[in-house]
Design a protein around this motif. Structure first.
Motif, PDB file in Angstrom:
ATOM      1  N   LYS A  44       0.832  -1.206   0.000  1.00 30.04           N
ATOM      2  CA  LYS A  44       0.000   0.000   0.000  1.00 30.04           C
ATOM      3  C   LYS A  44       0.867   1.256   0.000  1.00 30.04           C
ATOM      4  O   LYS A  44       0.585   2.223  -0.715  1.00 30.04           O
ATOM      5  N   LEU A  45       1.911   1.249   0.821  1.00 29.71           N
ATOM      6  CA  LEU A  45       2.813   2.397   0.854  1.00 29.71           C
ATOM      7  C   LEU A  45       3.533   2.572  -0.477  1.00 29.71           C
ATOM      8  O   LEU A  45       3.717   3.695  -0.960  1.00 29.71           O
ATOM      9  N   ASP A  46       3.947   1.442  -1.075  1.00 29.38           N
ATOM     10  CA  ASP A  46       4.656   1.504  -2.347  1.00 29.38           C
ATOM     11  C   ASP A  46       3.762   2.014  -3.479  1.00 29.38           C
ATOM     12  O   ASP A  46       4.248   2.575  -4.466  1.00 29.38           O
ATOM     13  N   LEU A  47       2.465   1.816  -3.342  1.00 31.22           N
ATOM     14  CA  LEU A  47       1.543   2.280  -4.367  1.00 31.22           C
ATOM     15  C   LEU A  47       1.095   3.720  -4.146  1.00 31.22           C
ATOM     16  O   LEU A  47       0.591   4.368  -5.073  1.00 31.22           O
ATOM     17  N   ARG A  48       1.297   4.233  -2.916  1.00 31.47           N
ATOM     18  CA  ARG A  48       0.830   5.591  -2.626  1.00 31.47           C
ATOM     19  C   ARG A  48       1.968   6.560  -2.322  1.00 31.47           C
ATOM     20  O   ARG A  48       2.108   7.590  -2.992  1.00 31.47           O
ATOM     21  N   ILE A 161      10.701  11.838   5.362  1.00 26.96           N
ATOM     22  CA  ILE A 161       9.343  11.288   5.306  1.00 26.96           C
ATOM     23  C   ILE A 161       9.384   9.785   5.036  1.00 26.96           C
ATOM     24  O   ILE A 161       8.698   8.993   5.693  1.00 26.96           O
ATOM     25  N   LEU A 162      10.203   9.363   4.077  1.00 24.79           N
ATOM     26  CA  LEU A 162      10.307   7.944   3.759  1.00 24.79           C
ATOM     27  C   LEU A 162      10.835   7.135   4.940  1.00 24.79           C
ATOM     28  O   LEU A 162      10.408   6.001   5.166  1.00 24.79           O
ATOM     29  N   SER A 163      11.739   7.725   5.722  1.00 24.10           N
ATOM     30  CA  SER A 163      12.310   6.997   6.862  1.00 24.10           C
ATOM     31  C   SER A 163      11.293   6.786   7.971  1.00 24.10           C
ATOM     32  O   SER A 163      11.517   5.962   8.864  1.00 24.10           O
ATOM     33  N   PHE A 164      10.168   7.510   7.953  1.00 19.38           N
ATOM     34  CA  PHE A 164       9.098   7.277   8.916  1.00 19.38           C
ATOM     35  C   PHE A 164       8.362   5.960   8.624  1.00 19.38           C
ATOM     36  O   PHE A 164       7.770   5.372   9.519  1.00 19.38           O
ATOM     37  N   PHE A 165       8.386   5.536   7.362  1.00 15.87           N
ATOM     38  CA  PHE A 165       7.548   4.419   6.938  1.00 15.87           C
ATOM     39  C   PHE A 165       8.332   3.170   6.537  1.00 15.87           C
ATOM     40  O   PHE A 165       7.751   2.089   6.458  1.00 15.87           O
ATOM     41  N   TYR A 166       9.639   3.312   6.269  1.00 13.66           N
ATOM     42  CA  TYR A 166      10.422   2.175   5.792  1.00 13.66           C
ATOM     43  C   TYR A 166      11.615   1.928   6.705  1.00 13.66           C
ATOM     44  O   TYR A 166      12.152   2.862   7.321  1.00 13.66           O
ATOM     45  N   TRP A 173      15.932   1.827  -2.218  1.00  8.47           N
ATOM     46  CA  TRP A 173      15.083   1.531  -3.369  1.00  8.47           C
ATOM     47  C   TRP A 173      13.941   2.535  -3.463  1.00  8.47           C
ATOM     48  O   TRP A 173      13.618   3.045  -4.538  1.00  8.47           O
ATOM     49  N   ARG A 174      13.321   2.851  -2.302  1.00  7.65           N
ATOM     50  CA  ARG A 174      12.220   3.820  -2.316  1.00  7.65           C
ATOM     51  C   ARG A 174      12.738   5.240  -2.579  1.00  7.65           C
ATOM     52  O   ARG A 174      12.080   6.033  -3.257  1.00  7.65           O
ATOM     53  N   THR A 175      13.898   5.555  -2.048  1.00  8.72           N
ATOM     54  CA  THR A 175      14.481   6.864  -2.330  1.00  8.72           C
ATOM     55  C   THR A 175      14.836   6.961  -3.811  1.00  8.72           C
ATOM     56  O   THR A 175      14.738   8.041  -4.415  1.00  8.72           O
ATOM     57  N   ALA A 331      18.775   0.144 -10.831  1.00 13.26           N
ATOM     58  CA  ALA A 331      19.653  -1.020 -10.690  1.00 13.26           C
ATOM     59  C   ALA A 331      20.608  -0.857  -9.516  1.00 13.26           C
ATOM     60  O   ALA A 331      20.754  -1.763  -8.673  1.00 13.26           O
ATOM     61  N   PHE A 332      21.273   0.290  -9.422  1.00 11.74           N
ATOM     62  CA  PHE A 332      22.229   0.513  -8.342  1.00 11.74           C
ATOM     63  C   PHE A 332      21.537   0.512  -6.981  1.00 11.74           C
ATOM     64  O   PHE A 332      22.039  -0.075  -6.019  1.00 11.74           O
ATOM     65  N   CYS A 333      20.392   1.171  -6.885  1.00 15.25           N
ATOM     66  CA  CYS A 333      19.726   1.295  -5.583  1.00 15.25           C
ATOM     67  C   CYS A 333      19.085  -0.021  -5.148  1.00 15.25           C
ATOM     68  O   CYS A 333      19.084  -0.349  -3.964  1.00 15.25           O
ATOM     69  N   TRP A 334      18.548  -0.773  -6.096  1.00 15.54           N
ATOM     70  CA  TRP A 334      18.006  -2.091  -5.746  1.00 15.54           C
ATOM     71  C   TRP A 334      19.106  -2.983  -5.193  1.00 15.54           C
ATOM     72  O   TRP A 334      18.945  -3.630  -4.155  1.00 15.54           O
ATOM     73  N   ASN A 335      20.245  -3.020  -5.863  1.00 16.43           N
ATOM     74  CA  ASN A 335      21.338  -3.865  -5.401  1.00 16.43           C
ATOM     75  C   ASN A 335      21.940  -3.345  -4.097  1.00 16.43           C
ATOM     76  O   ASN A 335      22.410  -4.118  -3.254  1.00 16.43           O
ATOM     77  N   SER A 336      21.909  -2.026  -3.899  1.00 16.07           N
ATOM     78  CA  SER A 336      22.420  -1.453  -2.666  1.00 16.07           C
ATOM     79  C   SER A 336      21.591  -1.899  -1.463  1.00 16.07           C
ATOM     80  O   SER A 336      22.135  -2.225  -0.402  1.00 16.07           O
TER      81      SER A 336
END
Length: 497
Positions: A44-48, A161-166, A173-175, A331-336
């Motif tokens: 849900k978070l990833d979609l919003r 903001i992202l660090s509040f939820f992940y 990856w979200r960043t 690619a870089f952030c997913w692997n990170s």
């Protein structure tokens, strides 16, 4: 160390942190049911959250960088710019952006994220649109300066903001989704400019004026929408969006991600952020990034036009380099996130940018130069989310984390003004000085990021040897570490390297 959910019973933990209320629910702390709740919540978070922040930053980057497209659409002639006026106008954006960084981080603690982001979006949309009315150098400079002041409310706030939820190992990856939208902005900016140049003819408005209006007005609309749509914290997630169980898990995950402190202004955290050696390293890396990045976003259309393309075709040819950058960002952030390594990925990404600048310096052939421009974009853009995630990962405490990110952006944007001055007209068309300066700073990024990774790896090893394997930090232990002024020096804390 990847943080896991706190292990205390939900109602006990909530009561101890002051968040218990009549509707508090008890959720399992492990097992398939817990995992299913976490999966639904993250989906849900990833979609919003992440896509919406990405949309906002797309317009942030679009309104910041459209002056480069406007230049070859007649901006200089329309505003009667001469000599170095264009380069100076670029610099004034970064002056405004720089002075607003740290104040915005404290405003974020005073008001909700939706209010800060929404209001600043409305105001920068007005500034961007008003550039279409600029008649001279002074008007353009004023609009660019206040555009920088207002845009500083979104970019630095997003990682907070992202660090509040992940959790820590979910953040890069979200960043990347958020900051990766700046590469889409470069591509869309080129397409919009091409469309304006080839299809929109207006007797009253020049193409460069239409460009500012078309890209500025949607920002104002999104600012009003943000006031109501952007989530502020796990505690305020709406019932229509999450179930009570998912909301409780979101709160627990937020606490386990070093979000336990609620202070508005902690002078000790402010001092700790300023004196932390890690932040000195990261600021050096970000300085090395922002000089070539500022020059790239502002001058790519001009550089491509020097390859003997028409104005309209030069606008269109700015799209492929950004499209290439989208691939490397994700690619870089997913692997990170997968490997929980940041510094090595920063160094590898900067190495790609080095290759691009070497191609630009060494050859006068259009094909080689264009390939170099693509490699530069592929190397520079992944470093933005990697660095912001790295800083957010390694700082405990809201204020310390916020000030650390603000420092990163402040120093980076201060030196971005150098990037606006290194492609002076008297160095065209090969721009040896500009390319050489950018190459030097990409090498700085490689060296400093590897040094910081080595230092953090050694510190983690020292703590393992001294204190044994790391233990989970509960919300109460995090708050105690903050109250005692320990922060990330806690024996159970491990750095992302």
């Amino acid at each position: 160390m990847a943080e896991k959910p706190i292990t205390k019973d939900a109602d006990v933990a909530a009561s101890e942190t002051g968040s218990i209320h009549e509707n508090t629910v008890v959720v399992p702390q492990s097992g398939p049911e817990r995992e299913a709740i976490v999966r639904r919540l993250k989906l849900k978070l990833d979609l919003r959250l992440a896509p919406y922040l990405s949309l906002l930053y797309l317009f942030n980057a679009l309104d910041r960088g459209n002056i480069g497209n406007a230049r070859i659409a007649g901006l200089e002639e329309g505003t009667h710019l001469t000599g170095n006026d264009f380069y100076n106008a670029l610099s004034f954006f970064y002056f405004g952006y720089t002075i607003s960084q740290i104040p915005n981080m404290f405003i974020l603690k005073k008001v909700t994220p939706a209010v800060l982001v929404g209001v600043t979006m409305i105001l920068w949309g007005i500034c961007s649109t008003s550039m279409a009315a600029a008649k001279n150098y002074s008007g353009l400079v004023a609009a660019r300066f206040f555009l920088g002041v207002m845009e500083a409310g979104v970019g630095p706030a997003a990682p907070i903001i992202l660090s509040f939820f992940y959790l820590r190992d979910e953040l890069a990856w979200r960043t990347a989704l958020f900051y990766g939208s700046s590469t889409f902005a470069g591509a869309f900016g080129g397409l919009i400019a091409y469309g304006v140049a080839t299809n929109l003819v207006n007797e009253k408005l020049a193409p460069w004026q239409l460009l500012f209006i078309i890209e500025g007005i949607p920002t104002i609309f999104l600012g009003f929408l943000t006031l109501f749509f952007l989530p502020n914290s796990p505690e305020t997630l709406e019932r229509w969006f999450v179930t009570p169980e998912e909301k409780q898990v979101a709160i627990e995950r937020s606490h386990s991600g070093h979000n336990a402190d609620k202070s508005l202004l902690d002078k000790r955290q402010l001092l700790a952020a300023i004196t932390d050696y890690k932040n000195i390293f990261t600021c050096l890396i970000y300085i090395g990034l922002n000089i070539p990045l500022a020059s790239y976003t502002s001058f790519l259309p001009t550089i491509i036009k020097q390859m003997n393309y028409t104005n309209a075709m030069a606008q269109l040819m700015t799209v492929p380099p950004y499209a290439c950058a989208v691939v490397t960002v994700f690619a870089f952030c997913w692997n990170s996130d997968r490997t929980q390594r940041r510094g090595y990925h920063v160094a590898a990404s900067a190495l790609l940018a080095c290759l691009g600048y070497i191609l630009l310096i060494s050859s006068g052939k259009n094909g080689v130069n264009y390939a170099g421009a693509c490699f530069v974009a592929m190397g520079l853009y992944p470093i933005i989310p990697l660095m912001l995630s790295w800083v957010a990962n390694n700082n405990v405490g809201h204020i310390k984390r916020a000030v650390s990110i603000a420092m990163l952006n402040t120093f980076g944007q201060c030196f971005a003004t150098v990037g606006t001055q290194i492609y002076k007209a008297n160095t065209a068309p090969r721009y040896f000085m500009g390319y050489g300066v950018c190459l030097a700073f990409t090498v700085v990024m490689i060296v400093v990021s590897l040094c910081l990774s080595f230092v953090l790896k050694r510190e983690n090893a020292h703590r393992d040897e001294t204190y044994g394997p790391p233990q989970e930090l509960t919300a109460e232990e995090q708050q105690a570490a903050i109250n005692d002024g320990i922060y990330d020096k806690h024996p159970s804390f491990r750095y992302f390297i």
